[in-house]
Design a protein around this motif. Structure first.
Motif, mmCIF file in Angstrom:
data_model
loop_
_atom_site.group_PDB
_atom_site.id
_atom_site.type_symbol
_atom_site.label_atom_id
_atom_site.label_comp_id
_atom_site.label_asym_id
_atom_site.label_seq_id
_atom_site.Cartn_x
_atom_site.Cartn_y
_atom_site.Cartn_z
ATOM 1 N N UNK A 172 0.814 -1.222 0.000
ATOM 2 C CA UNK A 172 0.000 0.000 0.000
ATOM 3 C C UNK A 172 0.844 1.266 0.000
ATOM 4 N N UNK A 173 2.135 1.147 0.317
ATOM 5 C CA UNK A 173 2.981 2.328 0.493
ATOM 6 C C UNK A 173 4.102 2.443 -0.539
ATOM 7 N N UNK A 174 3.953 1.769 -1.667
ATOM 8 C CA UNK A 174 5.035 1.766 -2.661
ATOM 9 C C UNK A 174 5.420 3.173 -3.098
ATOM 10 N N UNK A 175 4.449 4.086 -3.133
ATOM 11 C CA UNK A 175 4.730 5.450 -3.585
ATOM 12 C C UNK A 175 4.575 6.455 -2.443
ATOM 13 N N UNK A 176 4.695 5.981 -1.219
ATOM 14 C CA UNK A 176 4.480 6.842 -0.060
ATOM 15 C C UNK A 176 5.616 7.839 0.113
ATOM 16 N N UNK A 177 5.308 8.890 0.837
ATOM 17 C CA UNK A 177 6.265 9.978 1.042
ATOM 18 C C UNK A 177 7.512 9.515 1.788
ATOM 19 N N UNK A 178 7.349 8.605 2.766
ATOM 20 C CA UNK A 178 8.515 8.182 3.536
ATOM 21 C C UNK A 178 9.476 7.358 2.690
ATOM 22 N N UNK A 179 8.965 6.694 1.657
ATOM 23 C CA UNK A 179 9.831 5.919 0.769
ATOM 24 C C UNK A 179 10.751 6.863 -0.009
ATOM 25 N N UNK A 219 -14.726 11.801 10.040
ATOM 26 C CA UNK A 219 -15.928 12.621 10.046
ATOM 27 C C UNK A 219 -16.390 12.815 11.492
ATOM 28 N N UNK A 220 -16.080 13.957 12.102
ATOM 29 C CA UNK A 220 -16.482 14.178 13.492
ATOM 30 C C UNK A 220 -17.991 14.087 13.700
ATOM 31 N N UNK A 221 -18.782 14.469 12.687
ATOM 32 C CA UNK A 221 -20.236 14.449 12.831
ATOM 33 C C UNK A 221 -20.808 13.038 12.832
ATOM 34 N N UNK A 222 -19.995 12.052 12.498
ATOM 35 C CA UNK A 222 -20.434 10.654 12.523
ATOM 36 C C UNK A 222 -19.560 9.843 13.475
ATOM 37 N N UNK A 223 -19.402 10.386 14.680
ATOM 38 C CA UNK A 223 -18.642 9.666 15.682
ATOM 39 C C UNK A 223 -17.175 9.535 15.373
ATOM 40 N N UNK A 224 -16.614 10.486 14.609
ATOM 41 C CA UNK A 224 -15.199 10.478 14.219
ATOM 42 C C UNK A 224 -14.855 9.230 13.410
ATOM 43 N N UNK A 225 -15.791 8.797 12.596
ATOM 44 C CA UNK A 225 -15.578 7.632 11.753
ATOM 45 C C UNK A 225 -14.491 7.942 10.733
ATOM 46 N N UNK A 226 -13.471 7.082 10.607
ATOM 47 C CA UNK A 226 -12.406 7.332 9.619
ATOM 48 C C UNK A 226 -12.962 7.467 8.213
ATOM 49 N N UNK A 227 -12.327 8.315 7.425
ATOM 50 C CA UNK A 227 -12.741 8.560 6.039
ATOM 51 C C UNK A 227 -11.694 7.962 5.113
ATOM 52 N N UNK A 228 -12.119 7.053 4.274
ATOM 53 C CA UNK A 228 -11.206 6.340 3.384
ATOM 54 C C UNK A 228 -11.333 6.912 1.978
ATOM 55 N N UNK A 229 -10.228 7.061 1.295
ATOM 56 C CA UNK A 229 -10.291 7.521 -0.088
ATOM 57 C C UNK A 229 -9.054 8.295 -0.500
ATOM 58 N N UNK A 230 -9.122 8.861 -1.692
ATOM 59 C CA UNK A 230 -7.994 9.582 -2.266
ATOM 60 C C UNK A 230 -7.975 11.018 -1.762
ATOM 61 N N UNK A 231 -6.817 11.470 -1.370
ATOM 62 C CA UNK A 231 -6.634 12.854 -0.932
ATOM 63 C C UNK A 231 -6.348 13.685 -2.182
ATOM 64 N N UNK A 232 -7.392 14.281 -2.731
ATOM 65 C CA UNK A 232 -7.257 14.967 -4.018
ATOM 66 C C UNK A 232 -6.374 16.202 -3.939
ATOM 67 N N UNK A 233 -6.498 16.943 -2.852
ATOM 68 C CA UNK A 233 -5.706 18.166 -2.696
ATOM 69 C C UNK A 233 -5.314 18.308 -1.239
ATOM 70 N N UNK A 234 -4.155 18.898 -0.992
ATOM 71 C CA UNK A 234 -3.699 19.144 0.373
ATOM 72 C C UNK A 234 -2.733 20.319 0.354
ATOM 73 N N UNK A 235 -3.164 21.436 0.926
ATOM 74 C CA UNK A 235 -2.341 22.633 0.985
ATOM 75 C C UNK A 235 -2.304 23.154 2.419
ATOM 76 N N UNK A 236 -1.107 23.509 2.888
ATOM 77 C CA UNK A 236 -0.933 24.049 4.228
ATOM 78 C C UNK A 236 -0.477 25.503 4.144
ATOM 79 N N UNK A 237 -0.679 26.263 5.217
ATOM 80 C CA UNK A 237 -0.145 27.635 5.240
ATOM 81 C C UNK A 237 1.372 27.593 5.298
ATOM 82 N N UNK A 238 2.048 28.720 5.100
ATOM 83 C CA UNK A 238 3.517 28.737 5.207
ATOM 84 C C UNK A 238 3.961 28.141 6.540
ATOM 85 N N UNK A 259 -2.249 10.920 -2.558
ATOM 86 C CA UNK A 259 -2.165 9.692 -1.771
ATOM 87 C C UNK A 259 -3.563 9.208 -1.399
ATOM 88 N N UNK A 260 -3.642 7.929 -1.053
ATOM 89 C CA UNK A 260 -4.907 7.337 -0.643
ATOM 90 C C UNK A 260 -4.869 7.016 0.842
#
Length: 673
Positions: free
Chosen positions: A35-42, A343-362, A381-382
């Motif tokens: 599952x981690x062949x293309x992961x960031x830590x690799x 998803x905090x509104x559903x008992x903090x149920x983990x959300x599975x899927x592709x992370x389409x975008x991810x941007x952080x502040x400076x 990443x997924x």
């Protein structure tokens, strides 16, 4: 000092260790699963070795595969990170037998603290205060129930070998004990390979305060002050901060000395954390010792200015601690927020899927700064069901707690992540909560402030559908009237011009709780927008870019701007620090009544395994009744009846694996035959 380090972990801790090791001039080796062949830590390491399938049991928990990877690459030391094999005494012993340095405490120290029951007995002999409870070996359910009765309710059942909030249940009464014990044991056996538990008095409004300890192999042992980890959900930490608000110098000294005594009692070497539960009056009790680096170690680094991973590597190489207790001091205040795909509104149920975008502040990465991000995933990443759904840790540092809190609020508002549900908006509400702002902290804060932290959904202001409509038009190649090219050829001006002079379009959106109908009309070179049955209002906009599109719109005399990500028919709009997710509804599907779910079906919220089925076909159930218990991401999730009804069919049995979205059972009206 060794020259090659293997990192027996994944995610942000593997990236963090790789960054520090590289700065120290060490060669690094990553291990990875399918599952981690293309992961960031690799990519962060010099060499990478494949060790097995996606499940931890077939990869990151395989001591043999990791040791073979070390042998093949010539690694002289192994850093276990946290989780997986980091607190596995047998693995630490196997490293020693193979002549490889284990970057952590001796195997005997891990074994001594690995059992909560045995650790508490040891701490009692060392004079460290304990919470009243039963920590023995007898595990007969009826015996344990009698112990709970004697302690007095509420009690806390805890997996003896556990950690991370797994295998823990609060029991309010004798009647609820048997079911809670069975559930706790199942989760403990799945997560830790042992279903042994202990029983303790559940303290009212306690704080969770932990002390960072560090020892070298030369007899030196110090503490690096405390962290407050009281803000938790499902017994898992959400916010950590250092120093603990309201901590007096006398109490800090007493807790620090108790933590050092605990470490010395087991001959500790390396980084460790001694966790205490503290009552409002100031009394504190030993809970457990984590014989590894903690997820929240960056807040300690921020207030002390020391790199704890570098300390780990130097101590593992036989060097002395770089400072004494007297040389340590606290500088400012630091707060860490754990950003999860959930998803905090559903008992903090983990959300599975592709992370389409991810941007952080400076921010800085793995270093000290006003804003720091420790992350192990990136856009594209997924988030899989195999590992913890943490996306990143956001750490801020300020001159005092209020400055740090304000920085955290601004940093959270600037994060843009799409593709999965996240807890970012929830964290923002938590930072802004009056109780948190006033440092009125305890482990029940989230439940106590539930109504503030989980407000009912409100209708969106018209400016949000307006921004969405402008983004859709921009994505379709339509230009705003004021941006027309004025070529003299109306056929070349992509601004909605029509021979008849009028262009109309309807864009139906839904935010999951309410539908919105954005009606667009272009006439005489001007766009007008009507939301639902509201008034027609002038709309103008400008936009640039595609993913995201940066859109500025004016609706009548109201201005709004934001970043809009469009993925298929989903729009993620980031406006004023808030994320709004809208589905662009397909008018044809709506007209024909098509739906993704069959009527009356109950679906698996994520991939997992069925642990228990509480009903059979023909059973009559009431709303809220437990139907099926499934395990996903090493945690139990109970599927409850959404309404009164009759079970028509059950599709799975205990032990079956299910996929995300699989129908688990059919529930119909009581009168169905």
């Amino acid at each position: 000092m060794f020259d090659t380090l293997l990192i027996a972990n994944r995610g942000e801790i593997a990236c963090r260790v790789a960054a520090t090791a590289r700065r120290m001039g060490l060669r690094t080796v990553a291990v990875y699963s399918d599952a981690d062949a293309h992961a960031r830590h690799v990519a962060a390491c010099d060499v990478a070795v494949h060790i097995g399938g996606p499940e931890p049991a077939s990869s990151y928990l395989r001591a043999d595969a990791i040791l073979e990877a070390a042998r093949r690459t010539g690694a002289q030391a192994i850093h276990p990170g946290y989780g997986f094999l980091s607190e596995n005494a047998a693995f630490a012993r196997a490293c020693a037998e193979a002549g490889i340095v284990f970057v952590g405490p001796p195997a005997d120290a891990i074994a001594a603290m690995g059992s909560k029951s045995a650790a508490k007995t040891l701490m009692e002999s060392a004079g460290v205060p304990l919470v009243p409870g039963y920590h023995g070996q007898e595990q007969d359910p009826e015996f344990l129930r009698r112990q709970a009765d004697a302690i007095g309710y509420p009690v806390l059942i805890k997996a003896s070998a556990g950690g991370g909030g797994k295998g823990m249940r609060i029991v309010e009464s004798d009647e609820a004990f048997a079911e809670a014990l069975a559930s706790c044991r199942r989760e403990a056996a799945s997560s830790f390979g042992s279903d042994q538990v202990l029983i303790e008095r559940y303290l009212q409004r306690p704080r969770h305060i932990e002390i960072q300890v560090f020892a070298d192999g030369l007899g030196n042992c110090i503490h690096l002050f405390e962290r407050d980890c009281s803000v938790q959900r499902r017994h898992q930490k959400v916010i950590e901060e250092a120093p603990a608000p309201g901590m007096t110098p006398e109490r800090r000294q007493a807790m620090g000395e108790a933590a050092v005594a605990a470490a010395r009692a087991v001959g500790y070497v390396g980084a460790g954390t001694v966790e205490f539960i503290a009552e409002p009056g100031g009394r504190f009790y030993f809970m457990e010792m984590n014989t590894r680096l903690q997820v929240e170690h960056p807040v300690t680094e921020a207030i002390t200015g020391h790199d704890l991973v570098e300390w780990q590597l130097r101590v593992a190489a036989g060097q002395a601690l770089p400072v004494s207790q007297a040389q340590l001091s606290i500088h400012g205040h630091a707060i860490e927020a754990r950003i999860y795909a959930e998803n905090p509104d559903k008992g903090f149920l983990p959300s599975i899927g592709r992370l389409d975008a991810l941007e952080f502040p400076p921010h800085v990465v793995f270093q000290r700064g006003p804003v720091r991000v420790d992350g192990g995933v990136q856009a594209g990443d997924t988030i899989t069901p195999y590992y913890d759904p943490m996306i990143a840790k956001l750490i801020v540092h300020g001159q005092d707690r209020e400055q740090a809190r304000q920085r955290m609020l601004r940093a959270l508002a600037a994060i843009r992540g799409t593709g999965v549900q996240t807890n970012i908006a929830f964290l923002g509400r938590l930072m802004d909560d009056p109780a948190f702002a006033a440092a009125d902290l305890d482990t029940g804060l989230i439940e106590r402030e539930h109504d503030r932290l989980f407000p009912p959904a409100e209708a969106l202001p018209d400016t949000v559908p307006a921004l969405a409509a402008a983004a859709v038009l921009h994505a379709g190649g339509l230009a705003a009237p004021e941006a027309r090219r004025l070529t003299g050829d109306p056929w070349a001006d992509a601004d909605g011009w029509r021979v008849g002079g009028v262009y109309t379009r309807e864009l139906p959106f839904s935010d999951g709780t309410r539908d919105y109908r954005a009606g667009l009309r272009r006439e005489d070179g001007q766009w007008r927008l009507t939301v639902d049955d509201g008034p027609s209002q002038a709309l103008s906009w400008s936009a640039r870019g595609t993913h995201p599109a940066h859109v500025r719109a004016r609706l009548a005399d109201l201005d709004v701007q934001g970043a809009v990500f469009i993925q298929g028919r989903r729009l993620d709009l980031f406006v004023d620090g808030r994320r709004h997710t809208l589905e662009w509804r397909d008018p044809i599907a709506l007209a024909t009544g098509e739906s993704d779910e069959g009527p009356g079906g109950l679906s698996a919220p994520m991939p997992g395994k069925i642990l228990a089925v509480a009903v059979a076909a023909g059973a009559i159930v009431a709303r809220g009744d437990p139907l099926i218990v499934m395990e996903a991401m090493k945690m139990e999730h109970t599927i409850h009846a959404p309404h009164d009804g009759k079970v028509l069919e059950v599709y799975f049995a205990p032990g079956d694996q299910v996929r995300d979205g699989d129908a688990l059972l059919a529930l119909g009206p009581v009168g169905d035959e």
